[in-house]
Enzyme design. Structure first.
Site, PDB file in Angstrom:
ATOM      1  N   ASP A   7      11.407  34.149  40.897  1.00 36.84           N
ATOM      2  CA  ASP A   7      12.280  32.953  40.676  1.00 36.84           C
ATOM      3  C   ASP A   7      12.246  32.321  39.421  1.00 36.84           C
ATOM      4  OD1 ASP A   7      14.404  30.936  40.392  1.00 36.84           O
ATOM      5  OD2 ASP A   7      13.078  29.576  41.741  1.00 36.84           O
ATOM      6  N   SER A   8      12.495  31.677  38.697  1.00 32.47           N
ATOM      7  CA  SER A   8      12.738  30.644  37.132  1.00 32.47           C
ATOM      8  C   SER A   8      11.765  29.789  37.337  1.00 32.47           C
ATOM      9  CB  SER A   8      13.677  30.420  36.969  1.00 32.47           C
ATOM     10  OG  SER A   8      14.513  29.390  38.114  1.00 32.47           O
ATOM     11  N   TYR A  39      16.289  29.171  33.793  1.00 35.41           N
ATOM     12  CA  TYR A  39      17.407  29.875  33.374  1.00 35.41           C
ATOM     13  C   TYR A  39      18.807  29.811  33.262  1.00 35.41           C
ATOM     14  CZ  TYR A  39      13.313  33.140  34.104  1.00 35.41           C
ATOM     15  OH  TYR A  39      11.758  34.540  34.699  1.00 35.41           O
ATOM     16  N   GLY A  40      18.936  29.107  34.234  1.00 35.85           N
ATOM     17  CA  GLY A  40      20.275  28.038  34.158  1.00 35.85           C
ATOM     18  C   GLY A  40      21.243  28.180  32.848  1.00 35.85           C
ATOM     19  N   CYS A  70      16.426  34.183  42.788  1.00 33.68           N
ATOM     20  CA  CYS A  70      17.247  33.054  41.357  1.00 33.68           C
ATOM     21  C   CYS A  70      18.105  33.502  41.638  1.00 33.68           C
ATOM     22  CB  CYS A  70      16.070  33.385  40.016  1.00 33.68           C
ATOM     23  SG  CYS A  70      16.773  32.489  38.594  1.00 33.68           S
ATOM     24  N   ASN A  71      19.137  32.497  41.823  1.00 34.67           N
ATOM     25  CA  ASN A  71      20.592  32.777  41.826  1.00 34.67           C
ATOM     26  C   ASN A  71      21.220  33.528  40.502  1.00 34.67           C
ATOM     27  OD1 ASN A  71      22.729  32.172  44.569  1.00 34.67           O
ATOM     28  ND2 ASN A  71      19.804  30.538  44.521  1.00 34.67           N
ATOM     29  N   THR A  72      20.329  32.750  39.261  1.00 34.61           N
ATOM     30  CA  THR A  72      20.929  33.382  38.107  1.00 34.61           C
ATOM     31  C   THR A  72      20.393  34.591  37.317  1.00 34.61           C
ATOM     32  OG1 THR A  72      20.688  30.351  37.718  1.00 34.61           O
ATOM     33  CG2 THR A  72      20.912  33.013  35.590  1.00 34.61           C
ATOM     34  N   CYS A 178      21.609  28.162  43.775  1.00 32.45           N
ATOM     35  CA  CYS A 178      20.137  27.925  43.455  1.00 32.45           C
ATOM     36  C   CYS A 178      18.984  28.056  44.876  1.00 32.45           C
ATOM     37  CB  CYS A 178      20.513  26.626  42.389  1.00 32.45           C
ATOM     38  SG  CYS A 178      18.714  25.858  41.386  1.00 32.45           S
ATOM     39  N   THR A 179      18.067  28.682  44.182  1.00 33.36           N
ATOM     40  CA  THR A 179      17.075  28.553  45.561  1.00 33.36           C
ATOM     41  C   THR A 179      16.219  27.373  45.110  1.00 33.36           C
ATOM     42  OG1 THR A 179      15.678  30.182  43.859  1.00 33.36           O
ATOM     43  CG2 THR A 179      16.571  31.153  45.908  1.00 33.36           C
ATOM     44  N   HIS A 180      16.523  26.922  44.622  1.00 34.43           N
ATOM     45  CA  HIS A 180      15.620  25.270  44.349  1.00 34.43           C
ATOM     46  C   HIS A 180      16.567  24.311  45.362  1.00 34.43           C
ATOM     47  CE1 HIS A 180      13.798  26.819  40.513  1.00 34.43           C
ATOM     48  NE2 HIS A 180      12.848  25.444  40.379  1.00 34.43           N
TER      49      HIS A 180
END
Length: 254
Positions: A7-8, A39-40, A70-72, A178-180
């Site tokens: 992930d970012s 990353y977004g 990471c969705n982005t 977003c995984t955050h």
């Protein structure tokens, strides 16, 4: 079996936790690119480059399967990673979409994510193909809040209200794209009372079932590209245990 996850930043550990709960015997290597989060806000070319560097790092660790938590990166780099790497590669978008469609009664679905994820249209296109009415919004302050450990209190509450006020009364389901964002789930649910809030981490873990053998020693290695101020606190908060993070610069191609 060894699973690689990247992930970012620290948010992808929500996916890591779900995978370890579903497959407790597998060995897991996690990489959080905290030196380059988020990353977004990056260009597609930069997101793809960062993603390949992270995947190469995990390949060198001997992983058998890769999860892009990471969705982005899932929106922009997943197909290239699938083509370039010799192991199965999974993203987090498709599982989240399927779960949202399953839970929604009205097919009026909201999606929130980083600027890059929302701009990519990946969620919107997948949901519209299934006949859903989609409402989307970028929430660029959510990732910095989580990375700073600010997940409860007046500040995150006000930020959640600012971004999500337009969703009230319009959607019955909201995808945390977003995984955050699951770290802000309580504030989001309090504001959007009665709305299904979809955290794709568990759905992603379920999507691996035909590819994962629950075999190994259950080991966990956590790598990060920078030691952020709240890193240890976030690890304990997300995973529910203290795990010593390893800081690496091997990811970067100079």
């Amino acid at each position: 079996m060894k699973i690689g996850i990247f992930d970012s930043g620290a948010g992808g550990m929500t996916v890591l936790k779900a995978i370890r709960e579903a497959y407790p015997n597998v060995d897991v290597v996690y990489l959080g690119d905290t030196a380059r989060v988020p990353y977004g806000i990056r260009s597609k070319e930069t997101i793809v480059r960062y993603s390949k560097e992270c995947a190469n790092f995990l390949k060198d660790k001997g992983v058998d399967l890769l999860v892009v938590a990471c969705n982005t990166a899932s929106a922009y780099a997943l197909e290239e990673l699938k083509r370039e790497f010799p192991f199965p590669v999974f993203g987090v978008i498709e599982p989240g979409v399927k779960e949202a469609l399953r839970k929604s009664k009205t097919k009026r679905i909201g999606v929130i994510g980083t600027q890059a994820t929302i701009k990519s249209g990946a969620y919107q296109e997948a949901l519209k193909r299934a006949g859903a009415e989609v409402y989307s919004k970028a929430c660029p302050l959510f990732v910095p809040l989580v990375e700073e450990g600010m997940i409860e209190g007046e500040i995150p509450k006000k930020v959640v209200e600012h971004y999500l006020k337009d969703f009230k009364g319009k959607v019955d389901t909201l995808i945390l794209g977003c995984t955050h964002y699951p770290l802000l789930k309580r504030e989001i649910q309090n504001f959007l009372e009665g709305v299904n809030v979809i955290d794709s981490s568990r759905a992603t873990a379920k999507s691996l079932k035909d590819f994962v053998k629950n075999e190994g020693s259950g080991s966990l290695e956590l790598y990060f590209t920078d030691r952020s101020q709240n890193l240890e606190r976030l690890i304990k908060l997300i995973l529910g245990e203290e795990v010593e993070p390893k800081i690496t610069s091997e990811v970067f191609v100079l």
